[in-house]
Design an enzyme around this catalytic site. Structure first.
Site, short mmCIF file in Angstrom:
data_model
loop_
_atom_site.label_atom_id
_atom_site.label_comp_id
_atom_site.label_asym_id
_atom_site.label_seq_id
_atom_site.Cartn_x
_atom_site.Cartn_y
_atom_site.Cartn_z
N TYR A 103 -37.88 3.55 10.52
CA TYR A 103 -38.25 4.57 11.72
C TYR A 103 -36.52 4.82 12.40
O TYR A 103 -36.61 6.11 12.77
CB TYR A 103 -38.78 4.25 12.42
CG TYR A 103 -38.93 4.81 14.10
CD1 TYR A 103 -39.08 6.18 14.40
CD2 TYR A 103 -38.21 4.45 15.06
CE1 TYR A 103 -39.43 6.75 14.99
CE2 TYR A 103 -38.87 5.07 16.14
CZ TYR A 103 -38.63 6.04 16.71
OH TYR A 103 -38.71 7.43 17.46
N LYS A 107 -34.32 8.32 12.57
CA LYS A 107 -34.20 8.73 13.90
C LYS A 107 -32.61 9.33 14.07
O LYS A 107 -31.76 10.36 14.62
CB LYS A 107 -34.45 8.16 14.85
CG LYS A 107 -35.78 7.94 15.37
CD LYS A 107 -36.37 9.72 15.90
CE LYS A 107 -36.01 9.56 16.67
NZ LYS A 107 -37.33 11.34 17.67
N ASN A 132 -38.98 2.79 25.13
CA ASN A 132 -40.39 2.25 26.14
C ASN A 132 -40.34 3.31 26.76
O ASN A 132 -40.32 2.36 27.95
CB ASN A 132 -39.79 1.01 26.28
CG ASN A 132 -40.49 0.29 25.25
OD1 ASN A 132 -41.22 0.08 24.36
ND2 ASN A 132 -38.97 -0.96 24.65
#
Length: 370
Positions: A103, A107, A132
């Site tokens: 991941y 990105k 978050n």
């Protein structure tokens, strides 16, 4: 200005589009997984600003990371480059872009492509490394512990906290959206990596405890400070997960010949709120306090307030009508009462600067007119 939002039906995308609409931006194009390639190209061909929020973070196959994050970003930048125009681009990345995992690598690859697009076209580009993000409309049981906790606690379901001391860094959706919207103003944003905030440093256990206190407050009436900071954001988020059937809850009515007394809300630092009623001719109070203070607001009826200094016996009296919007405040060392001198039921709101403690009530019985 035509604004294109990829991932427009996602958590951040929905909140962003709503806020853009509130601010008067009428030409906002939402790109979703259902959008066909031709429609995407047409939207980008006339775009004046692009928020690229679409991405993959919970795939069934890790290979989807590369396609959904890096691959999609390459395609988007290629289409924008082909327009021959300088179109500002905001890319929603992740703090994991610094990590060596599938991941994070996908990105980071997206960031690099956005940076290349900016360098080759002179277009302002902004990279947001988010972490978050929480708030209303975030999907529970997906990739947000806050969303899952809120959903479960609001429904009386158990939550699992494996490590209460696990560190957690949180971003509130309203702060993220406001920061993104500021980038629409060329004078506001400096292209490059942009930090949005504030970022709240906390723990999983602390968040769980705060959310559980919200649910428990309907029974205890004790509400944590919810006016600022993380607790404010968590409270708004928790409430957004309530079902319509839970929009209301009852309070305990204490009834006697003097009328009704109902406690509404208690706070650990700012006292408590309640209201009481009294039929015509009834007197309530007849006591004084050493430290406690109270504010009375008559909202219905006609009240006569009586006061007497417990040392000098000096007296004072005043009459307040329900439509006067006038506060009457009790003063330590003055015994006081309130009498309904009207012909209808009297209703009075009451704030006390401290929560009533039956072990230390600081309420001494003493008549105003002994």
């Amino acid at each position: 200005m035509r604004i294109v939002v990829t991932g427009g039906d996602g958590f951040i995308g929905r909140n962003l589009r709503i806020r853009l609409r509130e601010l008067g931006h009428g030409d906002v194009v939402s790109i979703t997984r259902a959008t066909r390639d031709a429609s995407l190209r047409a939207a980008l061909a006339e775009a004046d600003f692009v928020f690229h929020l679409a991405g993959v973070n919970r795939p069934k196959d890790v290979a989807e990371y590369e396609q959904g994050n890096a691959g999609l970003t390459v395609s988007l930048c290629s289409i924008l480059r082909a327009t021959g125009r300088r179109v500002p681009l905001v890319y929603s990345s992740s703090t994991q872009a610094t990590l060596d995992n599938p991941y994070g690598r996908s990105k980071r690859a997206g960031e690099i492509e956005v940076e290349r697009y900016g360098a080759s076209t002179g277009s302002p580009v902004f990279v947001l490394r988010l972490t978050n993000v929480f708030g209303k409309w975030c999907r529970p049981n997906y990739n947000s512990a806050v969303a899952t906790f809120c959903h479960n606690i609001a429904r009386g379901l158990a939550i699992t906290v494996s490590d209460p001391d696990a560190a957690l860094r949180l971003l509130y959706i309203d702060d993220v959206v406001e920061g993104m919207i500021r980038l629409l103003d060329p004078a506001e944003g400096t292209p490059g990596s942009v930090e949005l905030g504030p970022t709240y440093a906390t723990t999983v256990g602390e968040v769980a405890a705060i959310l559980q206190a919200f649910a428990e407050s309907r029974r205890t009436l004790m509400i944590p400070p919810v006016g600022t900071g993380l607790t404010r954001a968590l409270y708004a988020t928790y409430l957004s997960y309530l079902s319509p059937a839970d929009f209301e809850y009852g309070l305990r009515r204490q009834t006697d010949t003097r009328g009704v007394f109902v406690e509404m809300l208690k706070t650990p630092e700012y006292g408590q709120f309640s209201y009481f009623t009294a039929p015509p001719g009834v007197t309530r109070g007849e006591h004084y306090h050493h430290s406690k203070t109270e504010k009375f607001l008559v909202v219905k009826g006609t009240a006569r307030f009586g006061f007497r200094h417990i040392l000098s016996n000096e007296t004072h009296e005043l009459v307040v009508e329900g439509d006067a919007a006038q506060i009457v405040e009790t003063v330590p060392g003055w015994t006081h009462n309130i009498t309904n001198i009207g012909s209808e039921e009297m209703v009075v709101l009451l704030w006390a600067n401290e929560v009533f403690d039956p072990q230390h009530p600081d309420t001494i019985v003493s008549k105003v007119n002994p």
